[in-house]
Enzyme design. Structure first.
Site: not given
Ligand SMILES: NC(=O)c1ccc[n+]([C@@H]2O[C@H](COP(=O)([O-])OP(=O)(O)OC[C@H]3O[C@@H](n4cnc5c(N)ncnc54)[C@H](O)[C@@H]3O)[C@@H](O)[C@H]2O)c1
Ligand SMILES: [Zn+2]
Length: 364
Positions: A147, A189, A231, A241, A252, A268
Site C-alpha cells: 500500500k 501494531e 503481516k 484487501e 483501527h 498512531h
C-alpha cells in the site's frame, strides 16, 4: 549471515519478494540492492530527520555496490505527506533521466515508505521499489503489503496505489536512534498482530517485552521477523484487501477516530492502543471475549507504555468521526473484534450505544 539474520518470504503470486532482517544491514545495502537490480543509477528518498543520520552510510554502500545514488530529501512528518511534497522528487528523478528499470529506495519511516512507493508506482508508470524501513511501525507493518500513497485534505491516504517492493531491508540497530515514543507506537501494531493471529506469539511478547523495550537486538530482530511473517501471511492471502486483510484493522476503527479527534496529539500507536482496548470492551459486552483475556491484553498494552485509559476526548465527537471513515460501507461500521487472543471476527452489527459505551470506557 550474522546471528540475528532472518529472511521472510512474502508469497504474492505475481510478485513474491523477500524481507531481509539483520543487524548491520544498513551498511550492506549496496550488495542487497545488487541482488535485485542491474541498474547503474538508483533513486533514494529520505526525510530531513533520517537523512542526516543514515544517508551517508547508505550512499557509500550503494557506491561500493557499483551504483550511482540520486538522493531526494523531503521534510519529515505526516504533515508533509502530500502530493506537493512529491513534485521536487519527480523533478529530481525525471531530470536525471530515470528509466523503467531504475529502482527507487525508501529510507525512512512509514511516511517516507508510503510516499516513495507512490513515486515508484507512478513515475514512468512504475519502476522497481525497495524499502529500508527505519521505524518499528514501518518495519512490521507499513513496509510489507504494497500500500502506497499520500494524504489529502479530505483524509489520510486517500490518493495511492498498490505497488509491491522488490525487496525489504530491515536493520534493527537503527531503532537505537528512534525516539522511545515512536518505538512504543510500533509495538502497538506488534500487539495487534498477536491478538489477531497468534496466541503463542502473544505469550512470547509478554515474556520478552522488557528485553524489547531495552532494545536487545537479537530479541528485537526475532520480534520483527515474527511480525513481518504474520503481516506477510495476511497480505499473501488477500493482496487487495477484499477479505481477511481487514483483520489488520483491529483497533483501527476506534483508533483512527481517536487519532483524528485528538488532532494527532495521540501518536498512531497510542490511538490504536486505546482502539484495541475499546474493541475488547465491546467484545466482552457482546459475550465474545472473556474478561480474563481482555485484562491480559490491556496489561500487555499498558506494560508497553501505551494508553488504555485517561482519554479526555468527547465521546460523541469520536463516534461521529468513526462514521466519516472511508471504510464505512453502506452506513455500517465494520469492527474487528477478538473472540480470544489469536482469533478475531468481523462484526457490522454493533449498536451505536455500545460503540459509545466502549469509547466512554476509555475515560476511566
Ligand atoms: N502502507 C501501509 O500498509 C501502512 C501501514 C501502517 C502505517 N502506514 C503509514 O505510515 C505512516 C506512519 O509511519 P511512522 O510511524 O513510521 O512515521 P514517520 O515516517 O513519520 O516516522 C516517525 C518519525 O521518526 C523519524 N525517524 C524514522 N526513523 C528514524 C530512526 N531510525 N531514527 C530516528 N528518527 C527516525 C522520522 O523522521 C519521523 O520524524 C503513516 O503515514 C501511515 O499512514 C502505512
Ligand atoms: Zn496502524
Amino acid at each position: 549471515m550474522p546471528a540475528t539474520g532472518h529472511t521472510v518470504k512474502v508469497n504474492l503470486p505475481l510478485s513474491p519478494y523477500s524481507v531481509r532482517i539483520a543487524a548491520g544491514l544498513i551498511e550492506r545495502v549496496g550488495a542487497e540492492v545488487a541482488s535485485v537490480s542491474t541498474s547503474r543509477r538508483v533513486g533514494v528518498v529520505t526525510d530531513s530527520t533520517v537523512g542526516p543520520l543514515y544517508i551517508d552510510r547508505v550512499t557509500s554502500s550503494l557506491r561500493s555496490g557499483g551504483f550511482e545514488p540520486i538522493v531526494a530529501t523531503i521534510p519529515a512528518g505526516e504533515a508533509h505527506k502530500t502530493l506537493p511534497t512529491l513534485l521536487p522528487v519527480y523533478d529530481a528523478f525525471l531530470n536525471a533521466r530515470f528509466e523503467r528499470s531504475t529502482p527507487i529506495i525508501a529510507l525512512g519511516g512509514g511516511v517516507v515508505g508510503d510516499m516513495t512507493g507512490f513515486v515508484a508506482a507512478t513515475i514512468l508508470r512504475g519502476v522497481p521499489f525497495i524499502q529500508i524501513p527505519m521505524t518499528l511501525l514501518a518495519m512490521v507493518d507499513a513496509s510489507v503489503g504494497g500500500k502506497t500513497g499520500v494524504d489529502h485534505a479530505a483524509g489520510k491516504n486517500l490518493i495511492g496505489a498498490f505497488h509491491q517492493p522488490a525487496i525489504v531491508l530491515i536493520d534493527p540497530d537503527v531503532l537505537k536512534s528512534l525516539p522511545p515514543r515512536e518505538l512504543r507506537s510500533g509495538l502497538a501494531e506488534c500487539i495487534k498482530h498477536e491478538i489477531i493471529r497468534d496466541e503463542a506469539g502473544f505469550a512470547k511478547l509478554e515474556a520478552n517485552l522488557d528485553r524489547i523495550l531495552q532494545l536487545d537486538i537479537t530479541t528485537v530482530a526475532d520480534l520483527i521477523a515474527h511480525n513481518v511473517q504474520i503481516k506477510a501471511n495476511v497480505v499473501a492471502a488477500d493482496p487487495f484487501e477484499n477479505g481477511e486483510r481487514v483483520h489488520l484493522n483491529f483497533g483501527h476503527t476506534f483508533g483512527h477516530a481517536i487519532e483524528t479527534v485528538s488532532n494527532f496529539s495521540y501518536a498512531h500507536g497510542e490511538a490504536i492502543a486505546l482502539g484495541m482496548t475499546a474493541a475488547c470492551h465491546a467484545a466482552v459486552k457482546l459475550g465474545m471475549l472473556t474478561q480474563i483475556d481482555k485484562d491480559r491484553i490491556t496489561r500487555l498494552i499498558s506494560r508497553a507504555g501505551l494508553p488504555i485509559a485517561g482519554m479526555k476526548l468527547d465521546v460523541d465527537a469520536v463516534v461521529d468521526a468513526m462514521f466519516f471513515d472511508k471504510k464505512v460501507k453502506d452506513g455500517k461500521l465494520r469492527f474487528v473484534l477478538p473472540g480470544r487472543i489469536g482469533h478475531v471476527v468481523i462484526r457490522d452489527d454493533l449498536p451505536r450505544g455500545l460503540v459509545a459505551e466502549a469509547i466512554h470506557s476509555l475515560k476511566g
